[in-house]
Design an enzyme around this catalytic site. Structure first.
Site, mmCIF file in Angstrom:
data_model
loop_
_atom_site.group_PDB
_atom_site.id
_atom_site.type_symbol
_atom_site.label_atom_id
_atom_site.label_comp_id
_atom_site.label_asym_id
_atom_site.label_seq_id
_atom_site.Cartn_x
_atom_site.Cartn_y
_atom_site.Cartn_z
ATOM 1 N N SER A 1 0.822 -1.215 0.000
ATOM 2 C CA SER A 1 0.000 0.000 0.000
ATOM 3 C C SER A 1 0.853 1.260 0.000
ATOM 4 O O SER A 1 0.462 2.284 -0.535
ATOM 5 C CB SER A 1 -0.908 0.012 1.236
ATOM 6 O OG SER A 1 -1.799 -1.082 1.192
ATOM 7 N N GLU B 1 2.215 -0.670 15.513
ATOM 8 C CA GLU B 1 2.665 0.687 15.175
ATOM 9 C C GLU B 1 3.378 1.378 16.336
ATOM 10 O O GLU B 1 4.297 2.179 16.123
ATOM 11 C CB GLU B 1 1.474 1.528 14.709
ATOM 12 C CG GLU B 1 0.838 1.042 13.406
ATOM 13 C CD GLU B 1 -0.161 -0.096 13.582
ATOM 14 O OE1 GLU B 1 -0.440 -0.467 14.749
ATOM 15 O OE2 GLU B 1 -0.670 -0.613 12.572
ATOM 16 N N PHE C 1 -3.161 5.082 11.489
ATOM 17 C CA PHE C 1 -2.353 4.296 12.427
ATOM 18 C C PHE C 1 -1.009 4.963 12.700
ATOM 19 O O PHE C 1 -0.307 4.602 13.635
ATOM 20 C CB PHE C 1 -2.138 2.881 11.878
ATOM 21 C CG PHE C 1 -3.397 2.249 11.348
ATOM 22 C CD1 PHE C 1 -4.582 2.347 12.065
ATOM 23 C CD2 PHE C 1 -3.402 1.571 10.141
ATOM 24 C CE1 PHE C 1 -5.760 1.794 11.579
ATOM 25 C CE2 PHE C 1 -4.579 1.002 9.646
ATOM 26 C CZ PHE C 1 -5.746 1.122 10.369
ATOM 27 N N HIS D 1 -3.068 6.993 2.646
ATOM 28 C CA HIS D 1 -4.488 6.735 2.846
ATOM 29 C C HIS D 1 -5.142 7.731 3.792
ATOM 30 O O HIS D 1 -6.049 7.399 4.562
ATOM 31 C CB HIS D 1 -4.712 5.296 3.324
ATOM 32 C CG HIS D 1 -4.390 4.255 2.287
ATOM 33 N ND1 HIS D 1 -3.178 4.197 1.637
ATOM 34 C CD2 HIS D 1 -5.125 3.234 1.780
ATOM 35 C CE1 HIS D 1 -3.173 3.194 0.777
ATOM 36 N NE2 HIS D 1 -4.346 2.598 0.843
ATOM 37 N N ASP E 1 -13.197 1.759 2.406
ATOM 38 C CA ASP E 1 -12.904 1.220 3.740
ATOM 39 C C ASP E 1 -13.648 1.959 4.844
ATOM 40 O O ASP E 1 -13.821 1.438 5.943
ATOM 41 C CB ASP E 1 -11.395 1.260 4.023
ATOM 42 C CG ASP E 1 -10.664 0.077 3.406
ATOM 43 O OD1 ASP E 1 -11.356 -0.864 2.952
ATOM 44 O OD2 ASP E 1 -9.424 0.088 3.388
#
Lengths: 319, 280
Positions: free
Chosen positions: A43, A64, A89, A115, A123
């Site tokens: 991604s 993370e 995140f 994102h 999503d």
């Protein structure tokens, strides 16, 4: 400066593709650059880097908080870590780790976040962070950058390696018009796209393209637009803001972010202190996103080309 | 061979420094500081290969991270007594314009501190990052980190615990201060840690044990741990200590976790600790 009416997209390309390209290039020229990722290498488009420099890549898994700590440690050891994951995140989930181990500790960590915003699409709101610019700009000493197309994201990914200090680089998922000129990016320096005396439009991230398109429409109606791209939200180019509003006397900000805490919020703080003028925001207003196609979501949440155009008209009437 | 008697003399002075620092500002965390004194004195004065001049990157030397940053008065005393900064600076602990913040920080440039700590659970991750940077540079020195036992309730600890064995971060020695106490009471009453040895072994660590208040044992086990580095596994030492060790009325209770003694009790505590190197 190009004539605003001649600015066209050369192609559609995701800003995350620009990141992957820039990250790979800067790793080739700077051997201190290392990469970390929390199970999202595809991604974040990190494959080229990983293929060429496997020993400089650290896959941390879906962890993370640990990634931010490891990045801080690598920075202590003199490396330039790029800690990469989705924006949600990379910020909200690990805010305390960033605050203590990176920001307060002055670690040279580059948090690279894909994102971001509603253009994540289907999503839905769990992943569509719209608060990250605000979160990150509040941290003392953090540089916050939100490039507007793949070309600019590539240049930003390269530039942050030479910037000594923690950076937040925010980009997105969808294919997006690419229209900026190479060599135009400099951290903290807004880029002027058109000169005018009727209305200022300041935009960041994906919404810069909408600002370009809205400006074309305004110019065709005989309204001159002072259009700037604020790819860097912090440090903010206050000189550009004040020069522009001194000419136009009104301003519109446009961003794929909450109104609270975003570029508009920073611009408002600047003009309130120096030269209050009518101002309109194009931003999400205290709401979460939802599932849908990026274009549908941009329209529903008031982030379309027509929304920038309408905001400019409102600002003009308030002068 | 380390001179155990000399290390004990240093430890006595460090314990005095702890009591005097927290008493002077009526705040701070004496309990865990006193409990970990023997460990940290052994580490800095007998085990670690560290340079007297402070370099942030810690290249070609052993480095230490304090994850449970609230026991800062201990660390400050050990750093000062090791020569990182003037001992008299201990008198500025927790005061305005001091480099000796309530919890350790790099912000004011205090030599010896490489990252801020205090918000718990972050130190092992940072230590892993430094350990990885050492591997990238071919630096064979060791990274030590201390964490509290209550601190193990933080989820990030277990993210780090998974990462290090998977990636063979074998230049890393984590020590857990297993005093069984935390602010609100015993670990077993607040949130039980269960079988810690089984947990760390299950995560893939080489687990060792020591009595953290037996100076000779601490030196021996830390040296043994250092000898075991480079064998493919990170090391976790489960260190039993008594919170408040060295001061009878502070020993074995969580009451002094985050409370400073008043004038009378500070005097009583100092009466139990020999001044060996001169008070600051």
């Amino acid at each position: 400066m190009r004539d605003i009416l001649t600015i066209e997209a050369v192609e559609k390309k995701a800003t995350r593709d620009g990141f992957g390209q820039g990250f790979h290039e800067v790793a080739q020229s700077n051997s201190d650059v290392v990469g970390l990722c929390a199970d999202l290498v595809g991604s974040l488009k990190m494959q080229a880097f990983i293929k060429e420099f496997p020993e400089r890549f650290f896959q941390v898994g879906i962890a993370e908080a640990n990634m931010m700590g490891i990045a801080a440690g690598l920075a202590i050891g003199g490396k330039i870590p790029y800690a990469c994951t989705f924006a949600n995140f990379a910020t909200g989930r690990v805010y305390d780790q960033i605050r203590q181990s990176i920001a307060y500790s002055h670690k040279n960590v580059k948090i690279c976040a894909s994102h971001a915003g509603v253009t994540l699409g289907e999503d839905g709101a769990t992943h569509q962070i719209l608060e990250d610019i605000g979160l990150m700009k509040m941290l003392p000493g953090f540089t916050v950058i939100n490039p507007c197309d793949a070309q600019q994201t590539r240049e930003a990914a390269i530039a942050i390696a030479d910037h000594d200090g923690p950076c937040y680089l925010r980009f997105g998922r969808p294919g997006w018009p690419m229209f900026t000129e190479t060599g135009s990016f400099k951290i903290g320096k807004a880029i002027q796209f058109s000169e005018g005396s009727d209305v200022s439009i300041f935009a960041t991230g994906h919404l810069m393209w909408h600002a370009v398109e809205a400006s074309k429409k305004l110019v065709q109606e005989g309204i001159t637009v002072d259009l700037y791209n604020f790819h860097t939200i912090k440090p903010l180019d206050e000189e550009a803001i004040l020069e522009s509003i001194a000419k136009t006397g009104c301003v519109v900000t446009a961003e794929e972010h909450q109104r609270n805490g975003g570029l508009g919020d920073s611009v408002a703080q600047t003009i309130i202190r120096h030269n209050p003028v009518p101002m309109e925001y194009v931003a999400v207003n205290d709401s979460f996103g939802e599932s849908g196609k990026p274009a549908q979501l941009l329209t529903k949440y008031g982030l379309g080309i027509d929304d920038v155009y309408a905001a400019a008209k409102r600002a003009l009437t308030r002068k | 061979m380390a001179d155990i008697a000399e290390l004990k003399r240093i430890a006595s002075q460090v314990r005095r420094d702890i009591i005097r620092q927290v008493h002077a500002v009526s705040s701070g965390h004496p309990g865990g500081s006193l409990g970990c004194t023997d460990f940290m004195v052994a580490l800095y004065f007998a085990v670690m290969n560290h340079q007297q001049s402070f370099n942030m990157d810690g290249a070609n030397e052993d480095v230490f991270f304090l994850s449970n940053g609230h026991i800062s008065p201990l660390w400050y005393s050990v750093l000062a007594r090791s020569g990182y900064f003037p001992v008299k600076e201990l008198s500025t602990f927790r005061k305005l314009d001091s480099r000796l913040q309530g919890h350790p920080a790099t912000h004011e440039g205090l030599p010896g501190v490489r990252v801020a700590s205090g918000s718990l659970g972050q130190g092992i991750s940072v230590a892993i990052g430094v350990a990885l940077s050492k591997k990238l540079k071919g630096d064979t020195q060791t990274v030590f980190v201390l964490t509290g036992d209550g601190e193990l309730q933080e989820g990030q600890i277990w993210e780090a615990a998974l990462y290090a064995p998977h990636n063979k971060v074998d230049n890393l020695v984590v020590t857990v201060d297993w005093n069984g106490q935390q602010i609100d009471g015993a670990n077993d009453d607040v949130l039980s840690l269960g079988d810690l040895e089984a947990k760390w072994i299950a995560f893939g660590w080489d687990v060792m044990h020591m009595n953290g208040n037996d100076m000779e044992e601490v030196v021996n086990v830390l040296n043994e741990a250092k000898d075991k580095t480079g064998n493919g596994k990170p090391i976790c030492i489960l260190m039993k200590t008594e919170m408040g060790m060295g001061v009878d009325f502070m020993t074995g209770t969580h009451a002094w976790h985050g409370k400073a003694p008043n004038d009378e009790l500070a005097e009583k505590a100092l009466g139990q600790l020999e001044e060996t190197l001169g008070d600051y």
